[in-house]
Structures are given as C-alpha cells and as structure tokens.
Scaffold this active site. Structure first.
Site, PDB file in Angstrom:
ATOM      1  N   GLY A 124     -50.477   3.299  85.175  1.00  0.00           N
ATOM      2  CA  GLY A 124     -50.789   2.007  84.554  1.00  0.00           C
ATOM      3  C   GLY A 124     -52.230   1.659  84.776  1.00  0.00           C
ATOM      4  N   TYR A 138     -42.088  15.590  85.525  1.00  0.00           N
ATOM      5  CA  TYR A 138     -41.087  14.691  86.118  1.00  0.00           C
ATOM      6  C   TYR A 138     -39.917  15.426  86.776  1.00  0.00           C
ATOM      7  CZ  TYR A 138     -43.316  10.444  84.560  1.00  0.00           C
ATOM      8  OH  TYR A 138     -44.195   9.402  84.421  1.00  0.00           O
ATOM      9  N   HIS A 142     -48.438 -10.778  95.531  1.00  0.00           N
ATOM     10  CA  HIS A 142     -49.694 -10.046  95.689  1.00  0.00           C
ATOM     11  C   HIS A 142     -50.561 -10.488  94.509  1.00  0.00           C
ATOM     12  CE1 HIS A 142     -52.676  -7.011  96.284  1.00  0.00           C
ATOM     13  NE2 HIS A 142     -52.389  -6.373  95.167  1.00  0.00           N
ATOM     14  N   THR A 183     -60.202  -0.802  93.083  1.00  0.00           N
ATOM     15  CA  THR A 183     -59.932  -0.650  94.516  1.00  0.00           C
ATOM     16  C   THR A 183     -58.931   0.482  94.652  1.00  0.00           C
ATOM     17  OG1 THR A 183     -57.979  -2.060  94.679  1.00  0.00           O
ATOM     18  CG2 THR A 183     -60.101  -3.169  94.827  1.00  0.00           C
ATOM     19  N   PRO A 194     -48.874  -5.813  87.811  1.00  0.00           N
ATOM     20  CA  PRO A 194     -48.634  -6.736  88.915  1.00  0.00           C
ATOM     21  C   PRO A 194     -47.423  -6.253  89.726  1.00  0.00           C
ATOM     22  CG  PRO A 194     -47.913  -7.693  86.830  1.00  0.00           C
ATOM     23  CD  PRO A 194     -48.475  -6.352  86.506  1.00  0.00           C
ATOM     24  N   ARG A 207     -54.004 -10.156  88.207  1.00  0.00           N
ATOM     25  CA  ARG A 207     -53.036  -9.054  88.173  1.00  0.00           C
ATOM     26  C   ARG A 207     -51.941  -9.342  87.153  1.00  0.00           C
ATOM     27  NH1 ARG A 207     -54.452 -10.028  93.549  1.00  0.00           N
ATOM     28  NH2 ARG A 207     -55.465  -8.270  94.571  1.00  0.00           N
ATOM     29  N   ASP A 256     -45.366  -7.178  92.059  1.00  0.00           N
ATOM     30  CA  ASP A 256     -44.089  -7.875  92.290  1.00  0.00           C
ATOM     31  C   ASP A 256     -43.216  -7.850  91.028  1.00  0.00           C
ATOM     32  OD1 ASP A 256     -44.859  -8.888  95.002  1.00  0.00           O
ATOM     33  OD2 ASP A 256     -46.406  -9.858  93.819  1.00  0.00           O
TER      34      ASP A 256
HETATM   35  P1  NAD Z   1     -56.365   4.709  86.810  1.00  0.00           P
HETATM   36  O1  NAD Z   1     -56.611   4.277  85.412  1.00  0.00           O
HETATM   37  O2  NAD Z   1     -57.447   5.414  87.556  1.00  0.00           O
HETATM   38  O3  NAD Z   1     -55.063   5.639  86.870  1.00  0.00           O
HETATM   39  C1  NAD Z   1     -53.879   5.368  86.205  1.00  0.00           C
HETATM   40  C2  NAD Z   1     -53.272   6.717  85.833  1.00  0.00           C
HETATM   41  O4  NAD Z   1     -51.972   6.493  85.268  1.00  0.00           O
HETATM   42  C3  NAD Z   1     -54.100   7.470  84.766  1.00  0.00           C
HETATM   43  O5  NAD Z   1     -54.477   8.751  85.266  1.00  0.00           O
HETATM   44  C4  NAD Z   1     -53.134   7.582  83.577  1.00  0.00           C
HETATM   45  O6  NAD Z   1     -53.279   8.786  82.852  1.00  0.00           O
HETATM   46  C5  NAD Z   1     -51.776   7.496  84.303  1.00  0.00           C
HETATM   47  N1  NAD Z   1     -50.657   7.147  83.424  1.00  0.00           N
HETATM   48  C6  NAD Z   1     -50.622   6.215  82.441  1.00  0.00           C
HETATM   49  N2  NAD Z   1     -49.392   6.223  81.869  1.00  0.00           N
HETATM   50  C7  NAD Z   1     -48.646   7.160  82.513  1.00  0.00           C
HETATM   51  C8  NAD Z   1     -47.311   7.623  82.392  1.00  0.00           C
HETATM   52  N3  NAD Z   1     -46.478   7.122  81.475  1.00  0.00           N
HETATM   53  N4  NAD Z   1     -46.889   8.604  83.238  1.00  0.00           N
HETATM   54  C9  NAD Z   1     -47.728   9.126  84.150  1.00  0.00           C
HETATM   55  N5  NAD Z   1     -49.006   8.719  84.313  1.00  0.00           N
HETATM   56  C10 NAD Z   1     -49.455   7.764  83.503  1.00  0.00           C
HETATM   57  O7  NAD Z   1     -55.910   3.386  87.614  1.00  0.00           O
HETATM   58  P2  NAD Z   1     -55.917   3.212  89.202  1.00  0.00           P
HETATM   59  O8  NAD Z   1     -57.206   2.644  89.637  1.00  0.00           O
HETATM   60  O9  NAD Z   1     -55.410   4.463  89.821  1.00  0.00           O
HETATM   61  O10 NAD Z   1     -54.810   2.041  89.351  1.00  0.00           O
HETATM   62  C11 NAD Z   1     -53.449   2.308  89.117  1.00  0.00           C
HETATM   63  C12 NAD Z   1     -52.619   1.043  89.293  1.00  0.00           C
HETATM   64  O11 NAD Z   1     -52.624   0.675  90.679  1.00  0.00           O
HETATM   65  C13 NAD Z   1     -53.146  -0.175  88.543  1.00  0.00           C
HETATM   66  O12 NAD Z   1     -52.065  -0.889  87.959  1.00  0.00           O
HETATM   67  C14 NAD Z   1     -53.826  -1.002  89.613  1.00  0.00           C
HETATM   68  O13 NAD Z   1     -53.873  -2.389  89.307  1.00  0.00           O
HETATM   69  C15 NAD Z   1     -52.883  -0.728  90.780  1.00  0.00           C
HETATM   70  N6  NAD Z   1     -53.400  -1.063  92.106  1.00  0.00           N
HETATM   71  C16 NAD Z   1     -52.522  -1.682  92.946  1.00  0.00           C
HETATM   72  C17 NAD Z   1     -52.938  -2.059  94.205  1.00  0.00           C
HETATM   73  C18 NAD Z   1     -51.965  -2.781  95.111  1.00  0.00           C
HETATM   74  O14 NAD Z   1     -52.353  -3.353  96.133  1.00  0.00           O
HETATM   75  N7  NAD Z   1     -50.689  -2.795  94.786  1.00  0.00           N
HETATM   76  C19 NAD Z   1     -54.256  -1.787  94.635  1.00  0.00           C
HETATM   77  C20 NAD Z   1     -55.107  -1.124  93.755  1.00  0.00           C
HETATM   78  C21 NAD Z   1     -54.681  -0.771  92.481  1.00  0.00           C
END
Ligand code: NAD
Length: 324
Positions: free
Chosen positions: A89, A75, A185, A240, A131, A98, A133
């Site tokens: 997350g 960090y 969203h 996704t 989620p 979501r 938002d």
């Molecule tokens: P993922 O499980 O592949 O990756 C999440 C990563 O976060 C993991 O590597 C985990 O170790 C890490 N993590 C967890 N806690 C942490 C912390 N305190 N500090 C640092 N890292 C930490 O998931 P993903 O497929 O990459 O999805 C990530 C997020 O993105 C999800 O919440 C998903 O719903 C969201 N997402 C959003 C959109 C959008 O349109 N906004 C689209 C796709 C996915």
C-alpha cells in the site's frame, strides 16, 4: 496436510512472509536478518523485480552476520508461514493524514488478503500498512480472525517516540522509562501520563525528587513532538521506515522466539468475549499466538474520555470505508 499437522511440522521453522517489498517491507527484512530472528523470509510484491532486487541486496552481506534464507516469492509462500507481515500500500505524502489513505489502501489490502487466504495455514498476521487501525479491523474481518492472530503495529512506534522524548528531557536512558501511547496511530493518539514511570517511580514523583520541572506545558511539548514526529520525518525525507522496522522486529522476536511482552498495539480482540472491538491500541500481551490478551488497566478519567472519542472516530471511518 491439514492445518494442525502443518503447524506441528513447522514449529521452530520461524518462517516469515512479508507482503510489500517497498521501503517498510525491505527495512523489516533487513532488520530481521541482522538480528537473526527468522530462519526463512519471503518477500512478496506485485513488483516481483523489486522484491528480487531487495532480497539479493540483503542476502549479499557478510554471511556470518545473518544466516537466514531470504528470497522473493509469491503468495503460495504463505503456506506454513509462522508470521505474515503486511506492508503493501502507499504511504502518506507531506500534508496528508494517515486516514486519507483509508479507501485506497483498503482496496489494496482486500486484494492482498484474498491472495493470502488461498494459502493461509496458520500463523500470526501483523498489519503495518496505514491507516493501520482501520486496516487491522478489515483484515481481521476478512480473515474472520478476531482472536488476536491478526493485529496491527498501532501505537508501538508512537510509544517508542514518546519514551525517547521523555528520556531526552530527563537526561536518562530509554530503558528505564516505562509508559505507553494508546488509541489511534494517528491524530487521536493518547499519552497515558498517569502510568509513566522512571525505574518504577511515577514520573511526577521522580521529577519532584530530582528538582526537575514537570507540568502540563512540558507534557504537551513532549507529546506534540511525539505526535508530529511521523509527519516531520516525512517532510524531511519523504517517508518513514527504519523506526517501524525495529518495532516489527521486536514483535517478531516475541512471536517467533516465545518472548512474551506487553506493548501498545492495535487489535479488534474483544475485552468481553462475544462482540469484536474496533482496532485501537491498548497495552496487549504478545506471544506466539499474536495478541494473547488486551490488558485492562485503569487510565484516568480524561485519558479514558479521549479513548472513547478515538473509538467513535474509528467507528465513523470504518463505516465510510465500508460504503466506499
Ligand atoms: P512503498 O511504496 O515503498 O512500498 C509499498 C509496496 O507495496 C510497493 O513495493 C508496491 O509494489 C507494493 N504493493 C502494492 N500493492 C501490492 C499488492 N497487492 N501485493 C503486494 N505488494 C503490493 O511504501 P512504504 O514506504 O514501504 O510504506 C508501506 C506502508 O507502510 C504504507 O501504507 C505506509 O503508510 C505504512 N507505514 C506504516 C507505519 C506504521 O507505523 N504502521 C510506518 C511507516 C509506514
């Protein structure tokens, strides 16, 4: 070094910290590298080994295709970052909405934000985790930044999906279709049909001129496909990540390379100055400071009514997250 000095010294450095090196974080790092948008990218994850592996894998492509300095860090890398992208997350499982992720991911992001706060100097924070938002509102609150420096990707991805569906229906390229999706969203996203244009021509007029059918049924089928696209992709491949990565890349380019644009993203920036708004997507002017302004445009009555419903739901979810 104080904030102001560090900001001046780092102009032009284009340093990006990505929190979460999962599918979404790694895809964003890859897309930013391929497009040479940042100079320095740091991947931060509680799973340091994963972050290191992703950084090495992306770095070991043909050097001339991306000269970015990309590495895994902690960090403390947030010091001097011009852009911090939060993707930590968990994602949705098939069948989940979501909003089902709200409590779990709020706890994760609370931890993430307290770590960022120790090192934050300046820079825009984009929230991607879902989620989105709810989390954008909470991150703004914890950071005490309601000025557009914190915003969420919101409906930018839903907008791209809708534009692609419209372009496919009309047999045109996406670049000449304009329009946007507003609201949550999630299930309460709203297509602003009253503003959709084809090369500046209102879509209904265009279809009439070209003798193409355009009615409520067609609009509904385009929008249903848009709204369910995320869930459809998740049921096919479990997650996704590429679509959102290209959207984040577009936003990063606007912020880091000073290419102002208007897109539908989520921010709690108030329309009128004092009271922070709930984070929902509306067309917003994006520039080096993040959301520079939410654009107050005139939707039709039904679209506005649906936005009010989305806002009420958001207030309810934020309250329940605050009580959890
Ligand atoms: P993922 O499980 O592949 O990756 C999440 C990563 O976060 C993991 O590597 C985990 O170790 C890490 N993590 C967890 N806690 C942490 C912390 N305190 N500090 C640092 N890292 C930490 O998931 P993903 O497929 O990459 O999805 C990530 C997020 O993105 C999800 O919440 C998903 O719903 C969201 N997402 C959003 C959109 C959008 O349109 N906004 C689209 C796709 C996915």
């Amino acid at each position: 070094m104080n904030n102001a000095t560090s900001r001046i010294l780092n102009v032009g450095k284009r340093k990006v910290s990505i929190i979460g090196a999962g599918f979404v974080g790694a895809s964003i790092a890859y897309a930013l590298t391929m497009r040479d948008i940042a100079r320095e990218i740091v991947l931060i994850d509680t799973n340091k080994q994963k972050a290191e592996g992703e950084a090495l894998d992306i770095r070991h492509g043909i050097p001339s295709l991306g000269v970015v300095d990309l590495y895994a860090g902690d960090y403390s890398a947030c010091i001097d970052s011009d852009l911090i992208i939060i993707t930590a997350g968990r994602g949705r499982k098939p069948g989940e909405s979501r909003l089902d992720l709200a409590n779990e991911n709020t706890k994760i992001l609370k931890e993430v934000v307290s770590s960022i706060q120790k090192y934050y100097t300046h820079g825009v924070i984009i929230v991607v985790s879902n989620p989105v938002d709810v989390l954008t509102y909470k991150v703004s609150e914890w950071m005490q930044l309601f000025n557009g420096n914190v915003f969420g990707t919101g409906c930018i991805l839903d907008t791209s999906r809708m534009i692609r569906k419209i372009a496919e229906y009309l047999g045109l390229s996406t670049g000449i279709i304009n329009g946007y999706v507003i609201g949550e969203h999630g299930d309460r996203q709203i297509p602003v049909w009253s503003h959709v244009t084809v090369s500046g021509i209102p879509i209904a007029e265009y279809c009439q001129e070209m003798d193409i059918q355009w009615n409520d049924e067609i609009k509904k089928s385009i929008f249903d496909a848009t709204k369910h696209m995320g869930a459809d992709i998740i049921s096919s491949k479990g997650r996704t990540h590429y679509g959102i990565a290209t959207c984040v890349c577009y936003l990063a380019d606007s912020i880091l390379n000073q290419r102002p644009t208007i897109v539908s993203v989520s921010s709690p920036m108030p329309f009128s100055m004092d009271v922070p708004e709930y984070a929902l997507s509306v067309p917003s002017l994006i520039g080096p400071g993040g959301v520079q302004q939410r654009v107050r445009d005139k939707w039709d009555k039904e679209e506005y009514g649906q936005f009010v419903v989305a806002r009420e739901k958001m207030i309810e979810v934020i309250k329940s997250v605050n009580q959890a």
